[in-house]
Design an enzyme around this catalytic site. Sequence first.
Site, short mmCIF file in Angstrom:
data_model
loop_
_atom_site.label_atom_id
_atom_site.label_comp_id
_atom_site.label_asym_id
_atom_site.label_seq_id
_atom_site.Cartn_x
_atom_site.Cartn_y
_atom_site.Cartn_z
N GLY A 1 0.77 -1.25 0.00
CA GLY A 1 0.00 0.00 0.00
C GLY A 1 0.80 1.29 0.00
N GLU B 1 3.48 4.36 5.94
CA GLU B 1 2.27 3.54 5.80
C GLU B 1 1.26 4.29 4.94
OE1 GLU B 1 0.84 0.94 5.39
OE2 GLU B 1 0.35 -0.05 7.27
N ASP B 2 0.38 3.54 4.31
CA ASP B 2 -0.64 4.18 3.48
C ASP B 2 -1.79 4.75 4.31
OD1 ASP B 2 -1.50 1.64 4.21
OD2 ASP B 2 -2.13 1.02 2.21
N ASP C 1 -6.05 2.51 10.19
CA ASP C 1 -7.47 2.24 10.35
C ASP C 1 -7.71 1.90 11.83
OD1 ASP C 1 -10.06 1.78 9.36
OD2 ASP C 1 -9.66 -0.32 9.00
N GLY D 1 -5.46 0.67 13.70
CA GLY D 1 -4.19 0.96 14.37
C GLY D 1 -3.43 -0.31 14.76
N THR E 1 -2.12 -2.87 12.94
CA THR E 1 -0.91 -3.18 12.16
C THR E 1 0.27 -2.36 12.65
OG1 THR E 1 -2.33 -3.56 10.24
CG2 THR E 1 0.03 -3.33 9.82
N LEU E 2 0.05 -1.04 12.76
CA LEU E 2 1.16 -0.18 13.13
C LEU E 2 1.58 -0.33 14.57
CD1 LEU E 2 0.71 3.06 11.09
CD2 LEU E 2 2.62 1.46 11.08
N LYS F 1 -7.73 7.34 9.57
CA LYS F 1 -9.17 7.30 9.86
C LYS F 1 -9.33 7.25 11.38
CE LYS F 1 -10.67 4.26 6.07
NZ LYS F 1 -11.19 2.89 5.83
N PHE G 1 -14.31 3.55 2.85
CA PHE G 1 -13.30 2.72 2.22
C PHE G 1 -12.73 3.44 1.01
CE2 PHE G 1 -11.40 -0.63 -0.25
CZ PHE G 1 -10.75 -1.35 0.74
N ARG H 1 -4.52 0.55 -7.19
CA ARG H 1 -3.34 1.11 -6.51
C ARG H 1 -2.68 2.20 -7.34
NH1 ARG H 1 -2.13 -2.17 -2.08
NH2 ARG H 1 -2.47 -4.39 -2.30
#
Length: 172
Positions: free
Chosen positions: A42, A97-98, A101, A103, A105-106, A129, A150, A163
């Site tokens: 991403g 990061e892209d 959302d 949070g 993952t990060l 977001k 989305f 993408r």
Amino acid sequence: MKDNLKVLIPEEKISQRIKELAKQISEDYEGRNVHLICILKGSIVFSCDLAKRITVPVTFDFMSVSSYGNETVSSGRVRILKDLDESIQGKDVLIIEDIIDSGRTLSYLKDLLSSRAPKSLEICTLLDKPDRRETEVEVKYVGFEIPDKFVVGYGLDYNQFYRNLPYVGVIE
Ligand code: IMP
Ligand code: MG
């Protein structure tokens, strides 16, 4: 693909904001090198455009992660599909990061990477977001805060498509 796309953030606005972010980053890392970690797939488009505008010396590495399914969602664990090529020990690391959302993952990545003893570790995301946040994660650089919709384009996908769009759009 016949989805109806509405532009949320036009190309010019993204490009302007990236200039501002890169200026800020270049000032903050003055006199140092910055090691960018591009989170595949991403953030590839954003990483490239941002890196081109940063004026301090830049090195790159890449990591690919995927969230586990629903059954392990509460643990916030992510699966590493591709780890970094090089050690980050003693480096000034900036995760690119892209979108943030929930949070998860990060926050997982930040814990993982900070255990590898970088000199510093910060996060830069194109989109945020905030309404969707479930796990607190400190993000130093944010391109745009967006509503809970989305979005696709500028690196973000829907079933791997879109993408390559030069703007951020919403599928209607
Ligand atoms: P988080 O762990 O919930 O913060 O998930 C972040 C990841 O979910 C991002 O890196 C994206 O891959 C994906 N994601 C979240 N929201 C969107 C969206 O609106 N469009 C496309 N991908 C998204
Ligand atoms: Mg992603």
